[in-house]
Design an enzyme around this catalytic site. Structure first.
Site, PDB file in Angstrom:
ATOM      1  CE  LYS A  75      -3.093  -2.904  -0.288  1.00  7.30           C
ATOM      2  NZ  LYS A  75      -4.230  -3.242   0.506  1.00  7.30           N
TER       3      LYS A  75
HETATM    4  C1  LIG Z   1      -5.118  -4.236   0.820  1.00  6.66           C
HETATM    5  C2  LIG Z   1      -6.570  -4.112   0.741  1.00  6.66           C
HETATM    6  C3  LIG Z   1      -7.395  -4.731   1.672  1.00  6.66           C
HETATM    7  C4  LIG Z   1      -6.874  -5.653   2.761  1.00  6.66           C
HETATM    8  O1  LIG Z   1      -5.997  -5.058   3.630  1.00  6.66           O
HETATM    9  P1  LIG Z   1      -5.347  -5.928   4.797  1.00  6.66           P
HETATM   10  O2  LIG Z   1      -4.381  -4.999   5.463  1.00  6.66           O
HETATM   11  O3  LIG Z   1      -4.675  -7.099   4.155  1.00  6.66           O
HETATM   12  O4  LIG Z   1      -6.469  -6.347   5.675  1.00  6.66           O
HETATM   13  C5  LIG Z   1      -8.765  -4.556   1.562  1.00  6.66           C
HETATM   14  N1  LIG Z   1      -9.299  -3.792   0.580  1.00  6.66           N
HETATM   15  C6  LIG Z   1      -8.532  -3.184  -0.340  1.00  6.66           C
HETATM   16  C7  LIG Z   1      -9.178  -2.351  -1.402  1.00  6.66           C
HETATM   17  C8  LIG Z   1      -7.154  -3.317  -0.293  1.00  6.66           C
HETATM   18  O5  LIG Z   1      -6.392  -2.719  -1.224  1.00  6.66           O
END
Ligand SMILES: *Cc1c(COP(=O)(O)O)cnc(C)c1O
Length: 234
Positions: free
Chosen positions: A33
């Site tokens: 992210k």
């Molecule tokens: C990365 C992501 C998630 C999940 O995040 P986690 O930290 O793995 O729980 C959920 N929704 C979207 C749109 C994401 O990009």
């Protein structure tokens, strides 16, 4: 309203930053992210009651944390609700605070790369960058193009493989939710249910975009996409 805002940290809509648009905005701090704490995430809200309930929920449903307890000089704590351990560690928070300071410059870098890509790809008629509505500042977690398949003599998979052969770390985001095995088994979803998403899925490719992508690497991506798109135009 609860927003899954994981892709849009650092973006804004009509001047309002993502994180203020919904009652609860959920963000991930997974390494792929915009910013990371290794694992974990956070939720933004301006609703005091919800923030209190979430603090209790992430702490085994216990109503006071240990700071409050020692301030009270008290051994008393109470499990008021069913909760779990969803606490982020202090180490992770230290990293996250540091990362947050870098976010604005990183978003600018992503937007710069996206503008370069857009400029070139808008001129190709076999490749289409995603449109952008007015009054949006895009956070560009992903940069997605749509292939104009009727105007190409190859499909998305070949286009993907050609890019990979040229050293471009291209990807596909995402397989439509209703086509995942779990949803098919559990809810009986199947192809045909969401024809627009299914058609879009066959056309999409995500190109490399991250703050550390150099200008020459971005040019390499542009050259690779342009040459494949031109060589395989019908
Ligand atoms: C990365 C992501 C998630 C999940 O995040 P986690 O930290 O793995 O729980 C959920 N929704 C979207 C749109 C994401 O990009």
């Amino acid at each position: 309203m609860v927003a899954d805002a994981c892709h849009s940290l650092g973006g804004s809509y009509h001047g309002r930053p993502v994180g203020t648009l919904a009652d609860l905005s959920v963000f991930s701090l997974h390494p792929v992210k915009h910013i990371t704490t290794g694992e974990g995430g956070f939720i933004s809200t301006d609703n005091l009651e919800l923030s209190h309930r979430m603090r209790v929920f992430r702490n085994h449903g216990i109503t006071t944390d240990h700071h409050q307890r020692s301030e009270d000089g008290s051994w008393f704590y109470e499990m008021a609700d069913l909760g779990y351990n969803y606490r982020l560690t202090d180490f992770q928070c230290a990293l996250g605070i540091c990362q947050l300071q870098k976010l604005p410059a990183w978003i600018e870098k992503r937007q710069l790369i996206a503008r370069r890509y857009n400029e070139v790809f808008h001129k190709l008629n076999t490749v289409m960058p995603l449109g952008l509505q007015h009054n949006i500042s895009h956070a560009y977690h992903l940069y997605v193009i749509r292939l104009q398949l009727p105007m190409l003599d190859i499909d998305r998979k070949s286009f993907y493989l050609h890019l990979r052969q040229q050293g471009v770390g291209v990807n596909v985001h995402y397989i439509p939710v209703h086509l995942h095995r779990f949803y098919r088994k559990r809810f009986g979803t199947k192809p045909g249910l969401c024809p627009v998403a299914e058609a879009a899925y066959l056309e999409i490719l995500s190109l490399p975009i991250f703050p550390g992508l150099t200008e020459s690497e971005a040019n390499q991506v542009i050259d690779a996409v342009s040459s494949i798109a031109t060589d395989h135009a019908i």
